[in-house]
Design a protein around this motif. Structure first.
Motif, PDB file in Angstrom:
ATOM      1  N   GLN A 159       0.841  -1.210   0.000  1.00 38.25           N
ATOM      2  CA  GLN A 159       0.000   0.000   0.000  1.00 38.25           C
ATOM      3  C   GLN A 159       0.874   1.258   0.000  1.00 38.25           C
ATOM      4  OE1 GLN A 159      -1.484   0.962   3.819  1.00 38.25           O
ATOM      5  NE2 GLN A 159      -2.234   2.946   3.107  1.00 38.25           N
ATOM      6  N   LYS A 160       1.868   1.290   0.867  1.00 38.95           N
ATOM      7  CA  LYS A 160       2.728   2.476   0.972  1.00 38.95           C
ATOM      8  C   LYS A 160       3.534   2.668  -0.305  1.00 38.95           C
ATOM      9  CE  LYS A 160       2.838   3.222   5.815  1.00 38.95           C
ATOM     10  NZ  LYS A 160       2.586   1.926   6.519  1.00 38.95           N
TER      11      LYS A 160
ATOM     12  N   ASN B  58      -5.700   3.377   1.437  1.00 34.83           N
ATOM     13  CA  ASN B  58      -5.974   2.448   2.542  1.00 34.83           C
ATOM     14  C   ASN B  58      -5.411   1.064   2.252  1.00 34.83           C
ATOM     15  OD1 ASN B  58      -7.859   4.288   4.006  1.00 34.83           O
ATOM     16  ND2 ASN B  58      -8.993   4.070   2.088  1.00 34.83           N
ATOM     17  N   PRO B  59      -4.945   0.361   3.305  1.00 31.67           N
ATOM     18  CA  PRO B  59      -4.425  -1.005   3.068  1.00 31.67           C
ATOM     19  C   PRO B  59      -5.497  -1.950   2.520  1.00 31.67           C
ATOM     20  CG  PRO B  59      -4.473  -0.487   5.431  1.00 31.67           C
ATOM     21  CD  PRO B  59      -4.768   0.780   4.702  1.00 31.67           C
ATOM     22  N   TYR B  60      -6.751  -1.732   2.915  1.00 26.07           N
ATOM     23  CA  TYR B  60      -7.806  -2.657   2.459  1.00 26.07           C
ATOM     24  C   TYR B  60      -8.227  -2.419   1.002  1.00 26.07           C
ATOM     25  CZ  TYR B  60     -10.521   1.355   4.168  1.00 26.07           C
ATOM     26  OH  TYR B  60     -10.988   2.616   4.403  1.00 26.07           O
ATOM     27  N   GLU B  61      -7.628  -1.435   0.357  1.00 25.72           N
ATOM     28  CA  GLU B  61      -7.856  -1.287  -1.092  1.00 25.72           C
ATOM     29  C   GLU B  61      -6.873  -2.145  -1.889  1.00 25.72           C
ATOM     30  OE1 GLU B  61      -9.493   3.241  -1.653  1.00 25.72           O
ATOM     31  OE2 GLU B  61      -7.428   3.012  -0.990  1.00 25.72           O
TER      32      GLU B  61
ATOM     33  N   TYR C 293      -5.453  -3.266  -7.002  1.00 25.64           N
ATOM     34  CA  TYR C 293      -5.839  -2.070  -6.260  1.00 25.64           C
ATOM     35  C   TYR C 293      -7.172  -1.616  -6.825  1.00 25.64           C
ATOM     36  CZ  TYR C 293      -6.473   2.908  -5.501  1.00 25.64           C
ATOM     37  OH  TYR C 293      -7.025   4.117  -5.206  1.00 25.64           O
ATOM     38  N   GLY C 294      -8.099  -1.308  -5.944  1.00 27.80           N
ATOM     39  CA  GLY C 294      -9.360  -0.713  -6.381  1.00 27.80           C
ATOM     40  C   GLY C 294      -9.736   0.372  -5.405  1.00 27.80           C
ATOM     41  N   LYS C 295     -10.315   1.452  -5.921  1.00 25.10           N
ATOM     42  CA  LYS C 295     -10.801   2.490  -5.015  1.00 25.10           C
ATOM     43  C   LYS C 295     -11.890   1.883  -4.135  1.00 25.10           C
ATOM     44  CE  LYS C 295     -10.114   6.764  -7.596  1.00 25.10           C
ATOM     45  NZ  LYS C 295     -10.776   7.686  -8.532  1.00 25.10           N
ATOM     46  N   GLU C 296     -11.878   2.275  -2.890  1.00 22.67           N
ATOM     47  CA  GLU C 296     -12.824   1.736  -1.920  1.00 22.67           C
ATOM     48  C   GLU C 296     -14.265   1.783  -2.430  1.00 22.67           C
ATOM     49  OE1 GLU C 296     -12.625   3.874   1.749  1.00 22.67           O
ATOM     50  OE2 GLU C 296     -13.951   2.478   2.796  1.00 22.67           O
ATOM     51  N   LYS C 297     -14.648   2.897  -3.056  1.00 28.30           N
ATOM     52  CA  LYS C 297     -16.051   3.043  -3.487  1.00 28.30           C
ATOM     53  C   LYS C 297     -16.440   1.974  -4.505  1.00 28.30           C
ATOM     54  CE  LYS C 297     -15.496   6.076  -7.410  1.00 28.30           C
ATOM     55  NZ  LYS C 297     -15.747   7.226  -8.204  1.00 28.30           N
TER      56      LYS C 297
ATOM     57  N   PHE D 157     -27.992 -20.804   6.607  1.00 25.89           N
ATOM     58  CA  PHE D 157     -28.525 -21.284   5.337  1.00 25.89           C
ATOM     59  C   PHE D 157     -29.518 -20.297   4.733  1.00 25.89           C
ATOM     60  CE2 PHE D 157     -26.670 -25.372   6.600  1.00 25.89           C
ATOM     61  CZ  PHE D 157     -25.985 -25.615   5.425  1.00 25.89           C
ATOM     62  N   LYS D 158     -29.955 -19.344   5.511  1.00 25.53           N
ATOM     63  CA  LYS D 158     -30.870 -18.330   4.965  1.00 25.53           C
ATOM     64  C   LYS D 158     -30.088 -17.246   4.257  1.00 25.53           C
ATOM     65  CE  LYS D 158     -35.204 -17.913   7.477  1.00 25.53           C
ATOM     66  NZ  LYS D 158     -35.052 -17.921   8.955  1.00 25.53           N
ATOM     67  N   LYS D 159     -29.072 -16.756   4.916  1.00 25.46           N
ATOM     68  CA  LYS D 159     -28.350 -15.634   4.335  1.00 25.46           C
ATOM     69  C   LYS D 159     -26.920 -15.576   4.859  1.00 25.46           C
ATOM     70  CE  LYS D 159     -28.581 -10.708   3.401  1.00 25.46           C
ATOM     71  NZ  LYS D 159     -27.884 -10.904   2.133  1.00 25.46           N
ATOM     72  N   THR D 160     -26.036 -15.140   3.963  1.00 27.25           N
ATOM     73  CA  THR D 160     -24.649 -14.956   4.375  1.00 27.25           C
ATOM     74  C   THR D 160     -24.300 -13.487   4.227  1.00 27.25           C
ATOM     75  OG1 THR D 160     -23.963 -17.180   3.792  1.00 27.25           O
ATOM     76  CG2 THR D 160     -22.273 -15.499   3.721  1.00 27.25           C
ATOM     77  N   THR D 161     -23.621 -12.930   5.204  1.00 28.03           N
ATOM     78  CA  THR D 161     -23.126 -11.563   5.041  1.00 28.03           C
ATOM     79  C   THR D 161     -21.626 -11.629   4.803  1.00 28.03           C
ATOM     80  OG1 THR D 161     -22.992 -11.435   7.428  1.00 28.03           O
ATOM     81  CG2 THR D 161     -24.907 -10.400   6.391  1.00 28.03           C
ATOM     82  N   TYR D 162     -21.149 -10.680   4.035  1.00 33.53           N
ATOM     83  CA  TYR D 162     -19.765 -10.744   3.592  1.00 33.53           C
ATOM     84  C   TYR D 162     -18.840  -9.979   4.508  1.00 33.53           C
ATOM     85  CZ  TYR D 162     -22.265 -12.366  -0.458  1.00 33.53           C
ATOM     86  OH  TYR D 162     -23.102 -13.058  -1.268  1.00 33.53           O
ATOM     87  N   ALA D 163     -17.600 -10.414   4.487  1.00 29.36           N
ATOM     88  CA  ALA D 163     -16.577  -9.743   5.285  1.00 29.36           C
ATOM     89  C   ALA D 163     -16.279  -8.367   4.702  1.00 29.36           C
ATOM     90  CB  ALA D 163     -15.309 -10.595   5.287  1.00 29.36           C
ATOM     91  N   ASP D 164     -15.647  -7.545   5.488  1.00 30.70           N
ATOM     92  CA  ASP D 164     -15.218  -6.223   5.013  1.00 30.70           C
ATOM     93  C   ASP D 164     -14.032  -6.394   4.068  1.00 30.70           C
ATOM     94  OD1 ASP D 164     -17.126  -4.980   6.594  1.00 30.70           O
ATOM     95  OD2 ASP D 164     -15.778  -4.917   8.345  1.00 30.70           O
ATOM     96  N   LEU D 165     -13.701  -5.305   3.377  1.00 29.97           N
ATOM     97  CA  LEU D 165     -12.507  -5.275   2.531  1.00 29.97           C
ATOM     98  C   LEU D 165     -11.272  -5.460   3.417  1.00 29.97           C
ATOM     99  CD1 LEU D 165     -13.308  -2.193   0.276  1.00 29.97           C
ATOM    100  CD2 LEU D 165     -13.394  -4.602  -0.374  1.00 29.97           C
ATOM    101  N   PRO D 166     -10.241  -6.088   2.935  1.00 26.04           N
ATOM    102  CA  PRO D 166     -10.076  -6.703   1.612  1.00 26.04           C
ATOM    103  C   PRO D 166     -10.550  -8.160   1.565  1.00 26.04           C
ATOM    104  CG  PRO D 166      -8.030  -6.856   2.848  1.00 26.04           C
ATOM    105  CD  PRO D 166      -9.018  -6.174   3.748  1.00 26.04           C
TER     106      PRO D 166
END
Ligand SMILES: *Cc1c(COP(=O)(O)O)cnc(C)c1O
Length: 405
Positions: free
Chosen positions: A77-78, A84-87, A236-240, A260-269
């Protein structure tokens, strides 16, 4: 800091070996670069001392591995000046990154939309967009180039419109060496509201793209072309954008909660890093970035420019030799042919003398069609190559020419 090429060559164990009885002259750096000992050591060190799966375990080894992997992400990232590192998403390489973006865009592209790709793209930068256009009904437009291998920006102005959703250009052409004016390409695309992806596979061993300054939407590269291992790369992708895209693959690591009904996703990255990633690859990628910075990109640029000029000058002394890609803005790649001789035959003969060059279409068939040739011989230089090696190449090509004509 003085640039001592002989000292640098000692960092690369492979440069000590012989091929077909001759000292290896490795001039296929555009396909992949060689690896310095520090990168090789980092791989052995990981497997010898702290191999564990990351992000999962509370145990110490897992923590050590996670810390090393995540600090590699921050280092990258640097280096590229992402906000941001998560991009920074770890991928298996440029091809993987491009396919991820094509997949992410498939929900945002429709029949009326247009995608622009340049005439000097690598196949991995053409096929995913053709697939996307087939799926969505969008239209693919090609930004043409001239005989020097320079993109025609006046044509770009005509192609760009409110319909343009995406523009894809490589930073540096792997077949011609042209450094493309991506600043202007990005600026003009943004004025029309289009997003831009830059394929940096060929660039990152030579220059440091400043991602925030470029204001680019996506930038992809492969570690193996910048002294790192194969099987790891960066998207690399812009956060938006990354937040808008659905996940690319489902699996472990990329979820927040699964029922089994629904899965929510983790945050970036992590949303884009399903399953166990290439942990050692990420760590070694970070080491490669450190290594290149210790050599110094300014020093690399100056040295390679000199080598390119020397090699261009020497090769052109061979009668009947023609260079493809003669932009004034180019990096250390020389694609050439000799009149009446097949590139493949030249490649075979110089290999007998220990010299590694690439022959063929270099995954860029449209460029070869443009010049109406089946392929070229491509010599691509890195900062560890020398003028003595250039002279060996020239002598070998002259010898091949004598034998074949
Ligand atoms: C090498 C290269 C690619 C493909 O990279 P992989 O590491 O094979 O995925 C894409 N574009 C350019 C310009 C390249 O040089």
């Amino acid at each position: 800091m003085a640039f001592d090429v002989q000292k640098i060559r000692e960092d690369f164990p492979i440069l000590q070996r012989k091929v077909n009885g001759y000292p290896l002259v490795y001039l296929d750096n555009a396909a992949t670069t060689q690896k310095p000992q520090v990168v090789i050591d980092s791989i052995v060190d990981y497997y010898s001392n702290y191999n564990a799966n990351i992000h999962r375990g509370v145990h110490s080894l897992s923590q050590e591995a996670t810390d090393a992997f995540e600090s590699a992400r921050q280092k990258i990232q640097k280096h590229f000046n992402a906000k941001n590192p998560y991009e920074i998403i770890f991928t298996s390489g440029t091809t993987h990154g491009i396919n991820m973006i094509a997949s992410g865009f498939s929900g945002f592209i429709g029949k009326e939309d247009e995608i622009i790709v340049s005439a000097m793209e690598h196949h991995s930068n053409i096929v995913p967009w053709q697939m996307l256009c087939e799926k969505t009904g969008a239209t693919l437009k090609v930004l043409p180039m001239n005989k020097e291998g320079v993109l025609l920006l006046s044509e770009y102005d005509k192609l760009l419109s409110e319909k343009t959703k995406l523009v894809f250009v490589n930073h540096i052409s792997n077949a011609l060496g042209t450094i493309n004016p991506i600043e202007e390409i990005i600026f003009k695309a943004h004025k029309k509201g289009a997003a831009v992806l830059i394929d940096g596979a060929q660039a990152c061993a030579h220059i440091i793209p400043d991602l925030q300054k470029l204001d680019v939407d996506f930038y992809v590269t492969s570690a193996h072309k910048m002294c790192g291992p194969t099987g790891i790369g960066m998207l690399y992708g812009k956060e938006k954008w990354l937040n808008k895209f659905p996940p690319y693959q489902g699996g472990g690591e990329m979820i927040k909660e699964v029922t089994f009904k629904k899965t929510t996703y983790a945050d970036l990255p992590h949303k884009f890093e399903a399953g166990t990633p290439n942990i050692v690859g990420g760590i070694a990628f970070g080491v490669a970035v450190d290594y290149l910075n210790s050599v110094g990109f300014e020093a690399i640029k100056t040295y390679e420019e000199d080598l390119l000029n020397f090699a261009t000058h020497k090769l052109l002394e061979i009668e009947g030799l023609k260079i493809f890609g003669t932009s004034t803005e180019k990096t250390s790649v020389i694609s050439f042919n000799i009149k009446g001789i097949h590139a493949y035959d030249i490649g075979t003969i110089v290999d007998k003398l220990g010299i590694a060059v690439r022959t063929g279409h270099h995954c860029a068939q449209p460029i070869m069609d443009f010049y109406n040739i089946p392929g070229t011989v491509r010599a691509s230089f890195a900062f560890y190559n020398t003028k003595e090696e250039v002279i060996k190449l020239v002598e070998a090509v002259e010898k091949a020419k004598m034998m074949l004509s």
